[in-house]
Design an enzyme around this catalytic site. Structure first.
Site, mmCIF file in Angstrom:
data_model
loop_
_atom_site.group_PDB
_atom_site.id
_atom_site.type_symbol
_atom_site.label_atom_id
_atom_site.label_comp_id
_atom_site.label_asym_id
_atom_site.label_seq_id
_atom_site.Cartn_x
_atom_site.Cartn_y
_atom_site.Cartn_z
ATOM 1 N N ARG A 50 35.270 -6.159 -61.359
ATOM 2 C CA ARG A 50 36.655 -6.656 -61.494
ATOM 3 C C ARG A 50 37.555 -5.571 -62.081
ATOM 4 O O ARG A 50 38.706 -5.421 -61.702
ATOM 5 C CB ARG A 50 36.702 -7.916 -62.368
ATOM 6 C CG ARG A 50 38.128 -8.292 -62.774
ATOM 7 C CD ARG A 50 38.363 -9.751 -63.099
ATOM 8 N NE ARG A 50 37.310 -10.411 -63.841
ATOM 9 C CZ ARG A 50 37.050 -10.222 -65.144
ATOM 10 N NH1 ARG A 50 37.754 -9.378 -65.859
ATOM 11 N NH2 ARG A 50 36.060 -10.879 -65.715
ATOM 12 N N TYR A 102 60.929 -9.873 -48.018
ATOM 13 C CA TYR A 102 59.823 -10.610 -47.407
ATOM 14 C C TYR A 102 59.838 -12.052 -47.948
ATOM 15 O O TYR A 102 59.950 -12.257 -49.160
ATOM 16 C CB TYR A 102 58.517 -9.905 -47.761
ATOM 17 C CG TYR A 102 57.289 -10.626 -47.291
ATOM 18 C CD1 TYR A 102 56.997 -10.712 -45.932
ATOM 19 C CD2 TYR A 102 56.417 -11.222 -48.190
ATOM 20 C CE1 TYR A 102 55.871 -11.378 -45.495
ATOM 21 C CE2 TYR A 102 55.286 -11.887 -47.763
ATOM 22 C CZ TYR A 102 55.023 -11.959 -46.412
ATOM 23 O OH TYR A 102 53.904 -12.617 -45.983
ATOM 24 N N ASP A 174 59.276 -2.147 -52.622
ATOM 25 C CA ASP A 174 58.247 -2.571 -51.672
ATOM 26 C C ASP A 174 58.354 -1.630 -50.478
ATOM 27 O O ASP A 174 59.331 -1.662 -49.730
ATOM 28 C CB ASP A 174 58.494 -4.035 -51.262
ATOM 29 C CG ASP A 174 57.431 -4.565 -50.303
ATOM 30 O OD1 ASP A 174 56.827 -3.751 -49.568
ATOM 31 O OD2 ASP A 174 57.221 -5.794 -50.269
ATOM 32 N N LYS A 199 49.241 -4.257 -43.698
ATOM 33 C CA LYS A 199 50.092 -3.874 -42.576
ATOM 34 C C LYS A 199 49.709 -2.480 -42.059
ATOM 35 O O LYS A 199 48.626 -2.313 -41.545
ATOM 36 C CB LYS A 199 51.554 -3.987 -42.982
ATOM 37 C CG LYS A 199 51.891 -5.282 -43.761
ATOM 38 C CD LYS A 199 51.732 -6.530 -42.919
ATOM 39 C CE LYS A 199 51.776 -7.825 -43.727
ATOM 40 N NZ LYS A 199 52.934 -8.029 -44.577
HETATM 41 C C1 PLP Z 1 53.246 -8.861 -45.631
HETATM 42 C C2 PLP Z 1 54.172 -8.395 -46.661
HETATM 43 C C3 PLP Z 1 53.968 -8.699 -48.008
HETATM 44 C C4 PLP Z 1 52.806 -9.577 -48.475
HETATM 45 O O1 PLP Z 1 51.576 -8.963 -48.263
HETATM 46 P P1 PLP Z 1 50.209 -9.761 -47.978
HETATM 47 O O2 PLP Z 1 49.219 -8.667 -47.811
HETATM 48 O O3 PLP Z 1 50.423 -10.595 -46.759
HETATM 49 O O4 PLP Z 1 49.958 -10.601 -49.178
HETATM 50 C C5 PLP Z 1 54.863 -8.197 -48.929
HETATM 51 N N1 PLP Z 1 55.924 -7.437 -48.546
HETATM 52 C C6 PLP Z 1 56.143 -7.136 -47.259
HETATM 53 C C7 PLP Z 1 57.320 -6.299 -46.897
HETATM 54 C C8 PLP Z 1 55.283 -7.603 -46.280
HETATM 55 O O5 PLP Z 1 55.521 -7.315 -44.991
#
Ligand code: PLP
Length: 381
Positions: A50, A102, A174, A199
């Site tokens: 962890r 998001y 982000d 992604k």
């Molecule tokens: C998909 C996404 C998230 C969340 O990520 P997960 O891996 O699905 O939890 C956060 N910010 C953006 C811009 C995203 O495209």
């Protein structure tokens, strides 16, 4: 010597391979929950997964090398990384956010964040003056997506840093949409960079992951503490998949970008397409700012059709392109933000941003671009 980012995708800052037992070229998957101690009060450097694990540590080191960070934690999902950010704030703190974040982030902020007494407001952060006007006495952070999701607004990171300095704010970015291959917010003064590793970084639409990177040693220490305490860590096997995915990040990003540029140009010429949102088009209002702070425009395109009916027909008719949430992988995906990614965003906000029933978001994959265009053409016919 610093390696180029193409090399860092594969080797990080170098030397990882030398640490693998038996000269293994690929990182071993240390599928263990715990580690034996060589003696009382002694540690191999790893005690419990962890907290840390050698497979995950190698991934974190590669991510730090890609973002120019002092430290990165690899989390189970992007949302877990964002939740970790939230832990840095408490009741009565105010966070000023980009207005079309998001949808999952908006849901987290307005429910879990609000329950803890954290205040959020949302503005168009591509307008610097507007951001400045919305900073309050209790504002503690700016939370930015650039380009934003899904309307592709570009925010000037250097200007956000200037405001963050003036008003003593944390700058959180982000960076999912461009990935570290095209953009490094820490270079422009961000304190924290968040990624959904699900992604572009993982790249194959098959594994969830998230990252939180920082350039600030004191923040890094605090985040490490929260990370081991909460238990939002990425599993060893998934860490291996992320390392494998990132090896091809540079070739995928280039191919996806070139596909997106051609598709955006083609969409612009279609009678039933009324507006194309792609940061790589010179008419895009954020084109110049994006060029100053990023090495590319990425492969995310949003577009507006002439009617809800056209939008729905496209989603129903595409054959090669998949109608699915998510983005950034080898497979091209198309989504209906109004119902999917931004379903939890209040209707009046969606309306104002133009996330309406005629609005679609496309993530260009690495298929042959003429095959993708032919698929869109038959769906639009
Ligand atoms: C998909 C996404 C998230 C969340 O990520 P997960 O891996 O699905 O939890 C956060 N910010 C953006 C811009 C995203 O495209």
């Amino acid at each position: 010597m610093d390696y180029d980012i193409e090399t860092r995708c594969i080797h990080g800052r170098g030397g990882n391979q030398e640490k693998h037992p038996f000269g293994a070229v690929s990182v071993p998957i240390f599928q263990t929950a715990t580690f034996s101690h060589p003696g009382i009060g002694h540690s191999t450097g790893y005690d419990y997964t962890r907290e840390s694990n050698p497979t995950r540590a190698e991934l974190e080191e590669i991510m730090s090398s890609l973002e120019g960070a002092v430290d990165t934690v690899a989390c189970s999902t992007g949302m877990a990384a964002i939740e970790l950010c939230l832990e840095l704030f408490g009741a009565k703190d105010h966070i000023l956010c980009s207005e079309d974040l998001y949808g999952g982030s908006v849901r987290m902020f307005d429910t879990i964040g609000a329950q803890r007494g954290i205040e959020f407001s949302y503005v168009n952060t591509s307008k610097v003056k507007l951001v400045e006007n919305h900073i309050q006495e209790n504002t503690k952070a700016l939370y930015i997506e650039t380009p934003s999701n899904p309307t592709m607004q570009v925010t000037d990171l250097a200007q956000m840093r200037r405001l963050a300095d003036e008003f003593h704010l944390l700058l959180i970015v982000d960076n999912t949409f461009l990935s570290p291959y095209f953009q490094n917010p820490l270079e422009f003064g961000a304190d924290l960079v968040v990624h959904s590793g699900t992604k572009f970084l993982e790249g194959h639409n098959d594994t969830l992951a998230g990252f939180l990177s920082t350039s600030n040693a004191a923040l890094a220490e605090r985040i490490r503490y929260l990370f081991k305490t909460i238990g939002c860590c990425l599993a060893p096997f998934d860490s291996f998949l992320l390392i494998r995915g990132i090896k091809t990040l540079s070739v995928r990003m280039e191919k996806q970008q070139s596909n997106a540029a051609k598709i955006a140009g083609w969409l612009k010429q279609q009678e039933k397409v009324t507006q194309v949102y792609y940061v790589g088009i010179p008419e895009h209002p954020g084109y110049e700012t994006n060029r100053r702070q990023a090495r590319g425009a990425g492969s995310m395109i949003s577009f507006r059709t002439d009617s809800e009916e056209t939008a729905r027909l496209i989603l129903e008719r595409v054959k090669l392109i998949t109608y699915a949430e998510s983005l950034g992988g080898a497979e091209s995906l198309i989504t209906y933000p109004m119902l999917q990614t931004h379903g939890d965003v209040p209707a009046e906000v969606r309306e104002r941003l133009g996330i309406t029933s005629d609005f679609l978001r496309f993530s260009a994959g690495i298929e042959n671009v003429d095959d993708l265009i032919a698929d869109l053409a038959q769906a639009l016919a």
